[in-house]
Write a protein that holds these residues in place. Structure first.
Motif, PDB file in Angstrom:
ATOM      1  N   GLY A   1       0.802  -1.190   0.000  1.00 55.81           N
ATOM      2  CA  GLY A   1       0.000   0.000   0.000  1.00 55.81           C
ATOM      3  C   GLY A   1       0.857   1.272   0.000  1.00 55.81           C
ATOM      4  N   VAL A   2       1.917   1.257   0.794  1.00 57.77           N
ATOM      5  CA  VAL A   2       2.792   2.424   0.879  1.00 57.77           C
ATOM      6  C   VAL A   2       3.452   2.684  -0.473  1.00 57.77           C
ATOM      7  CG1 VAL A   2       4.881   3.349   1.955  1.00 57.77           C
ATOM      8  CG2 VAL A   2       3.170   2.186   3.355  1.00 57.77           C
ATOM      9  N   THR A   3       3.812   1.615  -1.181  1.00 58.92           N
ATOM     10  CA  THR A   3       4.430   1.758  -2.507  1.00 58.92           C
ATOM     11  C   THR A   3       3.480   2.454  -3.464  1.00 58.92           C
ATOM     12  OG1 THR A   3       5.783  -0.206  -2.176  1.00 58.92           O
ATOM     13  CG2 THR A   3       5.451   0.498  -4.449  1.00 58.92           C
ATOM     14  N   TYR A   4       2.211   2.042  -3.457  1.00 59.62           N
ATOM     15  CA  TYR A   4       1.230   2.668  -4.339  1.00 59.62           C
ATOM     16  C   TYR A   4       0.972   4.126  -3.967  1.00 59.62           C
ATOM     17  CZ  TYR A   4       0.245  -1.956  -6.215  1.00 59.62           C
ATOM     18  OH  TYR A   4       0.348  -3.177  -6.808  1.00 59.62           O
ATOM     19  N   LEU A   5       0.938   4.381  -2.671  1.00 56.98           N
ATOM     20  CA  LEU A   5       0.749   5.754  -2.204  1.00 56.98           C
ATOM     21  C   LEU A   5       1.909   6.629  -2.673  1.00 56.98           C
ATOM     22  CD1 LEU A   5      -0.832   7.788  -0.441  1.00 56.98           C
ATOM     23  CD2 LEU A   5       0.584   7.048   1.463  1.00 56.98           C
ATOM     24  N   LYS A   6       3.129   6.127  -2.525  1.00 54.83           N
ATOM     25  CA  LYS A   6       4.312   6.874  -2.959  1.00 54.83           C
ATOM     26  C   LYS A   6       4.266   7.133  -4.461  1.00 54.83           C
ATOM     27  CE  LYS A   6       9.315   6.697  -3.080  1.00 54.83           C
ATOM     28  NZ  LYS A   6      10.507   5.905  -2.887  1.00 54.83           N
ATOM     29  N   GLN A   7       3.909   6.123  -5.245  1.00 57.42           N
ATOM     30  CA  GLN A   7       3.813   6.298  -6.700  1.00 57.42           C
ATOM     31  C   GLN A   7       2.767   7.352  -7.056  1.00 57.42           C
ATOM     32  OE1 GLN A   7       2.897   2.354  -8.065  1.00 57.42           O
ATOM     33  NE2 GLN A   7       5.049   1.771  -8.282  1.00 57.42           N
ATOM     34  N   ASP A   8       1.622   7.302  -6.386  1.00 56.17           N
ATOM     35  CA  ASP A   8       0.551   8.244  -6.677  1.00 56.17           C
ATOM     36  C   ASP A   8       0.964   9.667  -6.337  1.00 56.17           C
ATOM     37  OD1 ASP A   8      -2.190   8.827  -7.506  1.00 56.17           O
ATOM     38  OD2 ASP A   8      -2.519   9.311  -5.399  1.00 56.17           O
ATOM     39  N   GLU A   9       1.551   9.856  -5.169  1.00 55.82           N
ATOM     40  CA  GLU A   9       1.986  11.196  -4.772  1.00 55.82           C
ATOM     41  C   GLU A   9       3.107  11.697  -5.677  1.00 55.82           C
ATOM     42  OE1 GLU A   9       0.405  13.229  -2.684  1.00 55.82           O
ATOM     43  OE2 GLU A   9      -1.024  11.585  -2.550  1.00 55.82           O
ATOM     44  N   SER A  10       3.996  10.802  -6.088  1.00 53.45           N
ATOM     45  CA  SER A  10       5.069  11.187  -7.011  1.00 53.45           C
ATOM     46  C   SER A  10       4.501  11.692  -8.324  1.00 53.45           C
ATOM     47  CB  SER A  10       6.000  10.001  -7.271  1.00 53.45           C
ATOM     48  OG  SER A  10       6.695   9.666  -6.102  1.00 53.45           O
ATOM     49  N   ARG A  11       3.455  11.055  -8.801  1.00 47.99           N
ATOM     50  CA  ARG A  11       2.811  11.506 -10.047  1.00 47.99           C
ATOM     51  C   ARG A  11       2.229  12.903  -9.879  1.00 47.99           C
ATOM     52  NH1 ARG A  11       1.386   5.951 -10.832  1.00 47.99           N
ATOM     53  NH2 ARG A  11      -0.432   6.203  -9.523  1.00 47.99           N
ATOM     54  N   HIS A  12       1.611  13.169  -8.743  1.00 46.43           N
ATOM     55  CA  HIS A  12       1.037  14.503  -8.504  1.00 46.43           C
ATOM     56  C   HIS A  12       2.134  15.567  -8.522  1.00 46.43           C
ATOM     57  CE1 HIS A  12      -2.966  13.068  -7.608  1.00 46.43           C
ATOM     58  NE2 HIS A  12      -2.505  12.267  -6.677  1.00 46.43           N
ATOM     59  N   ILE A  13       3.216  15.283  -7.842  1.00 46.18           N
ATOM     60  CA  ILE A  13       4.325  16.242  -7.784  1.00 46.18           C
ATOM     61  C   ILE A  13       4.945  16.411  -9.160  1.00 46.18           C
ATOM     62  CG2 ILE A  13       6.648  16.617  -6.853  1.00 46.18           C
ATOM     63  CD1 ILE A  13       5.561  15.249  -4.244  1.00 46.18           C
ATOM     64  N   ALA A  14       5.154  15.294  -9.866  1.00 47.83           N
ATOM     65  CA  ALA A  14       5.755  15.361 -11.202  1.00 47.83           C
ATOM     66  C   ALA A  14       4.877  16.169 -12.156  1.00 47.83           C
ATOM     67  CB  ALA A  14       5.986  13.956 -11.747  1.00 47.83           C
ATOM     68  N   TYR A  15       3.558  15.964 -12.075  1.00 45.83           N
ATOM     69  CA  TYR A  15       2.680  16.727 -12.960  1.00 45.83           C
ATOM     70  C   TYR A  15       2.731  18.213 -12.618  1.00 45.83           C
ATOM     71  CZ  TYR A  15      -1.134  18.619 -15.558  1.00 45.83           C
ATOM     72  OH  TYR A  15      -1.869  19.394 -16.406  1.00 45.83           O
ATOM     73  N   GLY A  16       2.754  18.544 -11.349  1.00 46.45           N
ATOM     74  CA  GLY A  16       2.835  19.956 -10.956  1.00 46.45           C
ATOM     75  C   GLY A  16       4.123  20.592 -11.445  1.00 46.45           C
TER      76      GLY A  16
END
Length: 104
Positions: A1-16
């Motif tokens: 779960g933590v891995t998926y959370l990290k991937q999701d948050e990384s995508r948000h930051i990368a898009y910003g």
């Protein structure tokens, strides 16, 4: 779960970062506003780390607040460097950099 959370948050930051980079490539005059806003937001972001550590006495697992502050500051610095690079880049170069990051 933590891995998926990290991937999701990384995508948000990368898009910003990608969004800000595109804007800077088109209008480098936005740099002052972006730089000021990023610096302003760093304070409450680091405050989240402090708040989490303040909630525990003793802090579990021998975690050190300074380690988290150092990591967060290093991440901030990397993001600022990327934005600084974008303000001197063309829009095509920003897209090329984004594609290179996706290919990794």
């Amino acid at each position: 779960g933590v891995t998926y959370l990290k991937q999701d948050e990384s995508r948000h930051i990368a898009y910003g970062l990608f969004l800000l980079s595109r804007h800077l490539a088109v209008d480098p005059g936005l740099w002052e506003v972006i730089e000021a806003t990023m610096n302003e937001l760093l304070v409450p972001a680091l405050g989240v780390v402090t708040d989490v550590f303040d909630a525990y006495d003793p802090v579990p697992f021998d975690l050190k607040e300074d380690d988290f502050i150092t990591f967060a500051t290093a991440q901030f610095d990397k993001r600022m460097q990327r934005l600084e690079k974008a303000r001197r880049a063309s829009l095509a170069e920003v897209y090329e950099t984004a594609q290179t990051l996706l290919d990794v």
